[in-house]
Design a protein around this motif. Structure first.
Motif, PDB file in Angstrom:
ATOM      1  N   GLU A  10       0.825  -1.211   0.000  1.00 56.42           N
ATOM      2  CA  GLU A  10       0.000   0.000   0.000  1.00 56.42           C
ATOM      3  C   GLU A  10       0.858   1.261   0.000  1.00 56.42           C
ATOM      4  N   ARG A  11       2.023   1.195   0.681  1.00 55.47           N
ATOM      5  CA  ARG A  11       2.892   2.376   0.797  1.00 55.47           C
ATOM      6  C   ARG A  11       3.926   2.467  -0.319  1.00 55.47           C
ATOM      7  N   ASN A  12       3.810   1.597  -1.330  1.00 60.24           N
ATOM      8  CA  ASN A  12       4.739   1.594  -2.469  1.00 60.24           C
ATOM      9  C   ASN A  12       6.190   1.446  -2.033  1.00 60.24           C
ATOM     10  N   GLU A  13       6.440   0.559  -1.043  1.00 56.98           N
ATOM     11  CA  GLU A  13       7.815   0.297  -0.613  1.00 56.98           C
ATOM     12  C   GLU A  13       8.510  -0.734  -1.496  1.00 56.98           C
ATOM     13  N   ARG A  65      12.683  -5.164  -5.263  1.00 48.50           N
ATOM     14  CA  ARG A  65      13.247  -5.209  -3.911  1.00 48.50           C
ATOM     15  C   ARG A  65      12.266  -4.520  -2.961  1.00 48.50           C
ATOM     16  N   TRP A  66      12.475  -4.748  -1.681  1.00 45.98           N
ATOM     17  CA  TRP A  66      11.637  -4.130  -0.657  1.00 45.98           C
ATOM     18  C   TRP A  66      12.477  -3.080   0.058  1.00 45.98           C
ATOM     19  N   ASN A  67      12.099  -1.833  -0.075  1.00 46.72           N
ATOM     20  CA  ASN A  67      12.781  -0.742   0.617  1.00 46.72           C
ATOM     21  C   ASN A  67      12.106  -0.554   1.974  1.00 46.72           C
ATOM     22  N   HIS A  68      12.557  -1.347   2.947  1.00 43.10           N
ATOM     23  CA  HIS A  68      11.925  -1.349   4.268  1.00 43.10           C
ATOM     24  C   HIS A  68      12.354  -0.099   5.040  1.00 43.10           C
ATOM     25  N   PRO A  69      11.421   0.596   5.681  1.00 40.01           N
ATOM     26  CA  PRO A  69      11.769   1.843   6.366  1.00 40.01           C
ATOM     27  C   PRO A  69      12.758   1.650   7.511  1.00 40.01           C
ATOM     28  N   LYS A  70      12.837   0.445   8.088  1.00 44.18           N
ATOM     29  CA  LYS A  70      13.747   0.200   9.205  1.00 44.18           C
ATOM     30  C   LYS A  70      14.974  -0.605   8.787  1.00 44.18           C
ATOM     31  N   GLY A  96      16.105  -1.227   5.583  1.00 49.84           N
ATOM     32  CA  GLY A  96      16.708  -0.880   4.305  1.00 49.84           C
ATOM     33  C   GLY A  96      16.258  -1.811   3.198  1.00 49.84           C
ATOM     34  N   PHE A  97      17.093  -1.942   2.163  1.00 52.17           N
ATOM     35  CA  PHE A  97      16.709  -2.748   0.999  1.00 52.17           C
ATOM     36  C   PHE A  97      16.825  -4.235   1.309  1.00 52.17           C
ATOM     37  N   LEU A  98      15.720  -4.961   1.112  1.00 49.99           N
ATOM     38  CA  LEU A  98      15.674  -6.410   1.240  1.00 49.99           C
ATOM     39  C   LEU A  98      15.552  -6.991  -0.161  1.00 49.99           C
TER      40      LEU A  98
END
Length: 641
Positions: free
Chosen positions: A400-403, A427-432, A434-436
């Motif tokens: 939903e947050r376009n991460e 990839r997943w740009n996780h706010p805590k 980083g990039f997963l």
């Protein structure tokens, strides 16, 4: 299987079972045995139910003739030292299958059995074509039947029972011919047997009120006979609350989907039953207080142990199970090899049984992903498990947050160095955290049950970004990754077509890359869906070729345009002559099938030169560029142009 020492309620027991064969022992009860044969024969006088009579022709000189007259289809003289019950059962099974003549005849038999039981059926192509036995009508009531002819009993169930029904129907949709559901009906414990006979679905009620073993009927896996996952968790939780150290062994068949694809779902189900029987036989020396055996889900089994009560070394115990339980099985003359892996964890209470189970399952997942590790001992901490659970809980919000970010890796012509397209990567740009990477992203989505939603999100976003490329880059092709789960979805063609239509990106510039390391269980359906999309101009590639389960089957059955050589093979091409021969053979095979070849993971000029020499048309890799964010890729592409 159903068995009894007496003939009480024989008619209803046969009717509510899924048996092809009735075995009746007449040695010490000649008159009763003949009466039982006659009663079973009366269920289906045409003889499509095999009746195997066991007698002693030495003590009963004319018993074979008497059994024949009563209605038996087979007779085995147990007075003969060479009598072979196993072979007799095989002949009886073949007889039953031949007499039933496939699904249409089986459908007729199910209707015949249903007439005297609490049973129903309906035609899937015409829901107005509904049949209820007289007993079923009494149980449902005329109002329910008139208002909800197909779903009347379902509407009266609890939410938990309805969830079991949905699970059973899912088994039928995935190809199984039978399923069973334990639930309450009219205040009593029952097992609802379902049978899919093609266009018609049958259901029969088996009541358990007279069965002393029915107290834990909800805790049983109805396929293998073992305890189910809920029972296993309760047993572990109780042990940990008592302060015991619990060992947890999770075991899975690495090649289960291959078995289903090669032999069919019914054989896969039989393999699960055999494994369950072997697990029970292997652990009988331990008390029910010291060990529990269960089937968690799918192809996964677990053994939970009270450590110190006969077993102190969980990994060694797991090794013994793998060696004893997962030997090859023979089904209908076919020897099926089993490839099993295990994950091991332990914990001492009081603690959280969910964490222990999760650590064991994660260890099993690591072992399943390995080609060489048979048993993986969990190194995960409770903190790791909590992190996994946190990521699973956050993934839906991340969408939903376009991460979920997209990058493009350039694809280049080998002979001229010209840019011809790009592969989209997520990839997943996780706010805590980083990039997963994609591996973590898709593993989390799989465990959270969000794979289809994630794929749909990525496909829509990728096409939306590619549609924004300037007109001068309209010659570029775009490759997107497609999973086996995507192909299995009935909405797959619609989803891709809708995504193309919404984005405005031209479908004839799109390539679908199928990850070959994931097994496609239904190649025919996958081929039909891909053919439909190719008619719209899309192209199809096999990704990571050479690392998966069914390379040649894919080449033979799927409509393909490209073959992508896995980076592991590309990296070895500058090594020994053997490595070069393997890659050269793959390229030659692809060309003989009319396929173009793309090499992944090209990092050196030497690798590129060898690939070019052997006829590989395209490549991608860090020699030219790694994955680029959309803005950087556009600059790269314009400069290349």
């Amino acid at each position: 299987m159903s068995s009894a020492r007496r003939g009480d309620e024989l008619h209803s027991r046969i009717a509510s079972s899924r048996a092809l064969i009735a075995v009746i022992d007449v040695r010490d009860a000649e008159a009763e045995g003949q009466a039982a044969i006659a009663e079973v024969h009366a269920i289906d006088p045409r003889g499509s139910l095999a009746i195997l009579a066991l007698g002693d022709a030495v003590r009963q000189c004319d018993i074979a003739a008497k059994c024949y007259i009563a209605g038996a289809t087979h007779f085995l003289d147990l007075g003969n030292d060479n009598a072979d019950l196993a072979q007799a059962l095989k002949f009886a099974n073949r007889y039953a299958e031949n007499m039933r003549g496939g699904r249409n005849a089986t459908d007729q038999l199910q209707q015949l059995l249903a007439r005297s039981d609490e049973a129903w059926s309906f035609r899937k192509s015409d829901l107005n074509d509904v049949m209820f036995s007289d007993q079923m009508r009494l149980g449902l009531g005329p109002d329910q039947i008139s208002r909800y002819p197909v779903t009347g009993f379902y509407r009266n169930m609890t939410d938990k029972d309805r969830a079991r029904v949905r699970g059973a129907m899912g088994r039928l949709r995935s190809g199984s011919a039978q399923a069973a559901i334990p639930h309450h009906w009219n205040g009593e414990k029952v097992i609802h047997h379902l049978h899919d006979a093609g266009d018609r679905l049958h259901g029969r009620i088996e009541r358990l009120y007279s069965d002393p073993a029915a107290e834990n009927w909800m805790e049983r896996d109805l396929l293998s006979g073992l305890r189910n996952g809920a029972a296993a968790r309760t047993w572990i939780r109780d042990g940990m609350e008592q302060g015991r150290e619990i060992g947890f062994v999770a075991m899975g068949l690495k090649n289960f989907e291959t078995i289903n694809a090669a032999y069919g779902r019914s054989v896969g189900d039989e393999v699960m039953r055999r494994i369950g029987q072997r697990l029970i036989a292997t652990t009988t020396e331990h008390s029910s207080e010291s060990i529990l055996v269960a089937r968690m889900d799918g192809q996964n089994f677990v053994v939970a142990l009270n450590l110190g009560e006969g077993v102190t070394d969980t990994p060694a115990f797991a090794d013994g199970l793998l060696n004893k339980v997962f030997d090859p099985v023979s089904i209908d003359g076919r020897k099926i090899r089993l490839t099993a892996r295990a994950g091991v964890a332990s914990g001492q209470g009081p603690g959280d049984e969910a964490s222990l189970v999760r650590r064991g399952i994660l260890a099993l997942a690591e072992a399943m992903a390995s080609d060489s590790v048979m048993i993986k001992i969990s190194a995960s901490t409770d903190k790791d498990v909590l992190l996994e659970q946190q990521l699973e809980g956050e993934l839906a919000h991340a969408l939903e947050r376009n991460e979920i970010t997209i990058s493009f890796q350039p694809q280049i012509r080998t002979d001229t160095g010209q840019l011809i397209g790009a592969e989209a990567l997520a990839r997943w740009n996780h706010p805590k955290f980083g990039f997963l990477g994609a591996g973590t992203l898709f593993a989390v989505a799989d465990r959270a049950g969000l794979m289809e939603l994630l794929s749909l999100h990525i496909h829509n976003r990728v096409l939306e970004l590619a549609a924004q490329w300037p007109e001068s880059l309209s010659f570029l092709r775009l490759s997107i990754n497609v999973t086996a789960g995507d192909l299995a979805s009935r909405r797959f063609v619609t989803n891709i077509s809708d995504a193309i239509g919404k984005s405005g990106f031209s479908g004839d510039r799109l390539t679908l890359e199928i990850t070959e390391s994931e097994l496609i269980s239904d190649l025919d359906s996958a081929a039909d869906r891909l053919k439909e999309l190719r008619e719209l101009g899309l192209r199809v590639a096999i990704d990571d070729f050479g690392t998966g389960y069914s390379s040649l089957a894919y080449l033979k059955n799927l409509p393909l345009d490209y073959l992508k050589i896995d980076s592991g093979l590309t990296g070895d091409i500058s090594g020994s002559e053997k490595d070069q021969v393997v890659v050269r053979s793959i390229i030659s095979m692809a060309h003989s099938l009319g396929l173009s070849v793309i090499a992944e993971g090209v990092e050196t000029e030497e690798q590129l030169a060898l690939l070019s020499e052997q006829g590989c048309e395209f490549y991608q890799g860090f020699l030219r560029s790694g994955p680029l964010v959309p803005e950087e890729f556009e600059i790269f592409a314009l400069r290349s142009d």
